[in-house]
Motif scaffolding. Structure first.
Motif, PDB file in Angstrom:
ATOM      1  N   GLN A  89       9.818  -0.112  74.203  1.00 52.59           N
ATOM      2  CA  GLN A  89       8.484   0.210  73.695  1.00 52.59           C
ATOM      3  C   GLN A  89       7.510  -0.889  74.089  1.00 52.59           C
ATOM      4  O   GLN A  89       7.705  -2.051  73.767  1.00 52.59           O
ATOM      5  N   ILE A  90       6.459  -0.499  74.778  1.00 56.54           N
ATOM      6  CA  ILE A  90       5.407  -1.417  75.196  1.00 56.54           C
ATOM      7  C   ILE A  90       4.206  -1.160  74.303  1.00 56.54           C
ATOM      8  O   ILE A  90       3.726  -0.030  74.211  1.00 56.54           O
ATOM      9  N   THR A  91       3.737  -2.218  73.632  1.00 55.87           N
ATOM     10  CA  THR A  91       2.586  -2.099  72.754  1.00 55.87           C
ATOM     11  C   THR A  91       1.437  -2.907  73.341  1.00 55.87           C
ATOM     12  O   THR A  91       1.598  -4.093  73.599  1.00 55.87           O
ATOM     13  N   CYS A  92       0.307  -2.261  73.544  1.00 56.17           N
ATOM     14  CA  CYS A  92      -0.891  -2.927  74.045  1.00 56.17           C
ATOM     15  C   CYS A  92      -1.916  -2.941  72.922  1.00 56.17           C
ATOM     16  O   CYS A  92      -2.392  -1.885  72.500  1.00 56.17           O
ATOM     17  N   GLU A  93      -2.241  -4.119  72.446  1.00 54.32           N
ATOM     18  CA  GLU A  93      -3.200  -4.284  71.349  1.00 54.32           C
ATOM     19  C   GLU A  93      -4.540  -4.695  71.954  1.00 54.32           C
ATOM     20  O   GLU A  93      -4.643  -5.718  72.628  1.00 54.32           O
ATOM     21  N   LEU A  94      -5.569  -3.902  71.700  1.00 52.18           N
ATOM     22  CA  LEU A  94      -6.909  -4.173  72.200  1.00 52.18           C
ATOM     23  C   LEU A  94      -7.741  -4.776  71.081  1.00 52.18           C
ATOM     24  O   LEU A  94      -7.644  -4.349  69.935  1.00 52.18           O
ATOM     25  N   GLY A  96     -11.829  -6.859  70.333  1.00 47.56           N
ATOM     26  CA  GLY A  96     -13.120  -7.277  70.844  1.00 47.56           C
ATOM     27  C   GLY A  96     -14.245  -6.774  69.959  1.00 47.56           C
ATOM     28  O   GLY A  96     -14.015  -6.134  68.937  1.00 47.56           O
ATOM     29  N   GLU A  97     -15.468  -7.064  70.386  1.00 49.20           N
ATOM     30  CA  GLU A  97     -16.633  -6.700  69.580  1.00 49.20           C
ATOM     31  C   GLU A  97     -16.924  -5.205  69.591  1.00 49.20           C
ATOM     32  O   GLU A  97     -17.160  -4.603  68.556  1.00 49.20           O
ATOM     33  N   LYS A  98     -16.937  -4.591  70.756  1.00 48.11           N
ATOM     34  CA  LYS A  98     -17.300  -3.178  70.873  1.00 48.11           C
ATOM     35  C   LYS A  98     -16.057  -2.293  70.926  1.00 48.11           C
ATOM     36  O   LYS A  98     -15.918  -1.433  71.789  1.00 48.11           O
ATOM     37  N   ILE A  99     -15.149  -2.494  69.980  1.00 52.45           N
ATOM     38  CA  ILE A  99     -13.883  -1.765  69.971  1.00 52.45           C
ATOM     39  C   ILE A  99     -14.077  -0.299  69.622  1.00 52.45           C
ATOM     40  O   ILE A  99     -13.274   0.554  70.013  1.00 52.45           O
ATOM     41  N   ALA A 100     -15.157   0.043  68.912  1.00 50.01           N
ATOM     42  CA  ALA A 100     -15.419   1.434  68.526  1.00 50.01           C
ATOM     43  C   ALA A 100     -15.586   2.327  69.752  1.00 50.01           C
ATOM     44  O   ALA A 100     -15.216   3.506  69.714  1.00 50.01           O
ATOM     45  N   VAL A 101     -16.112   1.785  70.829  1.00 50.28           N
ATOM     46  CA  VAL A 101     -16.283   2.558  72.065  1.00 50.28           C
ATOM     47  C   VAL A 101     -14.922   2.940  72.628  1.00 50.28           C
ATOM     48  O   VAL A 101     -14.723   4.059  73.114  1.00 50.28           O
ATOM     49  N   ILE A 102     -13.963   2.029  72.548  1.00 50.64           N
ATOM     50  CA  ILE A 102     -12.610   2.297  73.053  1.00 50.64           C
ATOM     51  C   ILE A 102     -11.899   3.331  72.175  1.00 50.64           C
ATOM     52  O   ILE A 102     -11.179   4.180  72.680  1.00 50.64           O
ATOM     53  N   GLY A 104     -13.262   5.779  70.220  1.00 51.07           N
ATOM     54  CA  GLY A 104     -13.846   7.099  70.401  1.00 51.07           C
ATOM     55  C   GLY A 104     -13.788   7.920  69.131  1.00 51.07           C
ATOM     56  O   GLY A 104     -13.359   7.460  68.080  1.00 51.07           O
ATOM     57  N   LYS A 105     -14.221   9.180  69.234  1.00 53.13           N
ATOM     58  CA  LYS A 105     -14.241  10.068  68.069  1.00 53.13           C
ATOM     59  C   LYS A 105     -12.811  10.443  67.699  1.00 53.13           C
ATOM     60  O   LYS A 105     -12.090  11.042  68.496  1.00 53.13           O
ATOM     61  N   ARG A 106     -12.398  10.074  66.480  1.00 59.77           N
ATOM     62  CA  ARG A 106     -11.052  10.324  65.953  1.00 59.77           C
ATOM     63  C   ARG A 106      -9.957   9.842  66.906  1.00 59.77           C
ATOM     64  O   ARG A 106      -8.881  10.434  66.992  1.00 59.77           O
ATOM     65  N   GLY A 107     -10.253   8.800  67.655  1.00 63.46           N
ATOM     66  CA  GLY A 107      -9.250   8.184  68.517  1.00 63.46           C
ATOM     67  C   GLY A 107      -9.006   8.892  69.832  1.00 63.46           C
ATOM     68  O   GLY A 107      -8.006   8.617  70.502  1.00 63.46           O
ATOM     69  N   GLN A 108      -9.912   9.771  70.228  1.00 64.48           N
ATOM     70  CA  GLN A 108      -9.698  10.540  71.453  1.00 64.48           C
ATOM     71  C   GLN A 108      -9.669   9.663  72.697  1.00 64.48           C
ATOM     72  O   GLN A 108      -8.825   9.858  73.565  1.00 64.48           O
ATOM     73  N   THR A 109     -10.571   8.700  72.785  1.00 62.15           N
ATOM     74  CA  THR A 109     -10.597   7.814  73.947  1.00 62.15           C
ATOM     75  C   THR A 109      -9.345   6.947  73.977  1.00 62.15           C
ATOM     76  O   THR A 109      -8.720   6.764  75.026  1.00 62.15           O
ATOM     77  N   LEU A 110      -8.954   6.439  72.836  1.00 62.67           N
ATOM     78  CA  LEU A 110      -7.746   5.620  72.734  1.00 62.67           C
ATOM     79  C   LEU A 110      -6.512   6.437  73.116  1.00 62.67           C
ATOM     80  O   LEU A 110      -5.633   5.945  73.840  1.00 62.67           O
ATOM     81  N   ASN A 111      -6.449   7.681  72.672  1.00 58.04           N
ATOM     82  CA  ASN A 111      -5.343   8.568  73.041  1.00 58.04           C
ATOM     83  C   ASN A 111      -5.319   8.829  74.542  1.00 58.04           C
ATOM     84  O   ASN A 111      -4.246   8.898  75.150  1.00 58.04           O
ATOM     85  N   ALA A 112      -6.490   8.982  75.141  1.00 60.22           N
ATOM     86  CA  ALA A 112      -6.565   9.220  76.583  1.00 60.22           C
ATOM     87  C   ALA A 112      -6.068   7.997  77.359  1.00 60.22           C
ATOM     88  O   ALA A 112      -5.327   8.142  78.347  1.00 60.22           O
ATOM     89  N   ILE A 113      -6.458   6.807  76.918  1.00 61.31           N
ATOM     90  CA  ILE A 113      -5.990   5.582  77.573  1.00 61.31           C
ATOM     91  C   ILE A 113      -4.474   5.466  77.428  1.00 61.31           C
ATOM     92  O   ILE A 113      -3.774   5.101  78.377  1.00 61.31           O
ATOM     93  N   ALA A 135      -5.958  -0.265  68.876  1.00 58.58           N
ATOM     94  CA  ALA A 135      -7.198  -1.049  68.866  1.00 58.58           C
ATOM     95  C   ALA A 135      -7.434  -1.599  67.468  1.00 58.58           C
ATOM     96  O   ALA A 135      -7.848  -0.859  66.573  1.00 58.58           O
ATOM     97  N   GLU A 136      -7.128  -2.872  67.285  1.00 58.51           N
ATOM     98  CA  GLU A 136      -7.339  -3.580  66.017  1.00 58.51           C
ATOM     99  C   GLU A 136      -6.782  -2.815  64.820  1.00 58.51           C
ATOM    100  O   GLU A 136      -7.466  -2.623  63.813  1.00 58.51           O
ATOM    101  N   GLY A 137      -5.549  -2.331  64.925  1.00 59.80           N
ATOM    102  CA  GLY A 137      -4.894  -1.666  63.805  1.00 59.80           C
ATOM    103  C   GLY A 137      -5.368  -0.254  63.538  1.00 59.80           C
ATOM    104  O   GLY A 137      -5.102   0.287  62.458  1.00 59.80           O
ATOM    105  N   TYR A 138      -6.045   0.378  64.478  1.00 58.38           N
ATOM    106  CA  TYR A 138      -6.583   1.727  64.271  1.00 58.38           C
ATOM    107  C   TYR A 138      -5.476   2.740  63.978  1.00 58.38           C
ATOM    108  O   TYR A 138      -5.628   3.602  63.117  1.00 58.38           O
ATOM    109  N   ARG A 139      -4.364   2.631  64.696  1.00 60.07           N
ATOM    110  CA  ARG A 139      -3.284   3.607  64.537  1.00 60.07           C
ATOM    111  C   ARG A 139      -2.741   3.606  63.105  1.00 60.07           C
ATOM    112  O   ARG A 139      -2.506   4.669  62.533  1.00 60.07           O
TER     113      ARG A 139
END
Length: 172
Positions: A89-94, A96-102, A104-113, A135-139
């Motif tokens: 299992q590879i975990t990538c933790e993002l 930063g300041e503008k983390i909301a952009v990453i 996205g709406k209900r995590g759609q952008t994060l899911n796409a990445i 992204a900063e504990g979003y999951r």
């Protein structure tokens, strides 16, 4: 990607010499035999040394980390990526300041990445890995929210005695 050409009395000796020079093990290398060599007459006359070319395999986790960094840098230069590996299992933790952009709406952008990262790791690696991009504990926050939502909807279904539908979600 480092590579070494080595010689030895036998193919095995040449391979071991090259592996020692690269300071890696045999499973981390691609071995190409250039010349198997000859023993010669009585092992003395006409002998020829074996020649091998050993190339260090690229590390799939490092390539994935670089790939995610490229994607994230397009959103914001100040975002930081921390990659950890535990078993497969590879975990990538993002962060930063503008983390909301990453996210996205209900995590759609994060899911796409995360989906792109999952596809990319299979291009780089021979074995199966699971990739989680957070992204900063979003999951974990989203998981808690979904648990609360499911409890409320279960209570509503019990009270009204009707089925309740929720929005489609990714399988993980």
């Amino acid at each position: 990607m480092r590579q070494v050409t080595a010689t030895g009395q036998t193919v095995d000796a040449a391979v071991q010499s090259a592996l020692e020079q690269l300071n890696i093990t045999e499973d981390q290398a691609k071995i190409e035999i250039i010349d198997e060599g000859k023993k010669g007459i009585l092992g003395l006359f006409g002998s020829k040394k074996a020649i091998v070319k050993v190339t260090e395999n690229e590390k799939p986790v490092e390539k994935l980390d670089e790939y995610i960094r490229k994607i994230v840098q397009e959103f914001d230069e100040g975002l930081i990526v921390e990659t950890t590996v535990h078993n497969n299992q590879i975990t990538c933790e993002l962060s930063g300041e503008k983390i909301a952009v990453i996210i996205g709406k209900r995590g759609q952008t994060l899911n796409a990445i995360q989906y792109l990262a999952q596809l990319a790791i299979h291009q780089f690696a021979d074995k199966y890995y699971t990739v989680i991009v957070d992204a900063e504990g979003y999951r974990s926050r989203r998981k808690d929210t979904l648990i609360q939502l499911s409890n409320r909807l279960a209570e509503r279904a019990i009270q009204t005695r009707r089925s309740v539908k929720i929005e489609p979600m990714p399988s993980y």
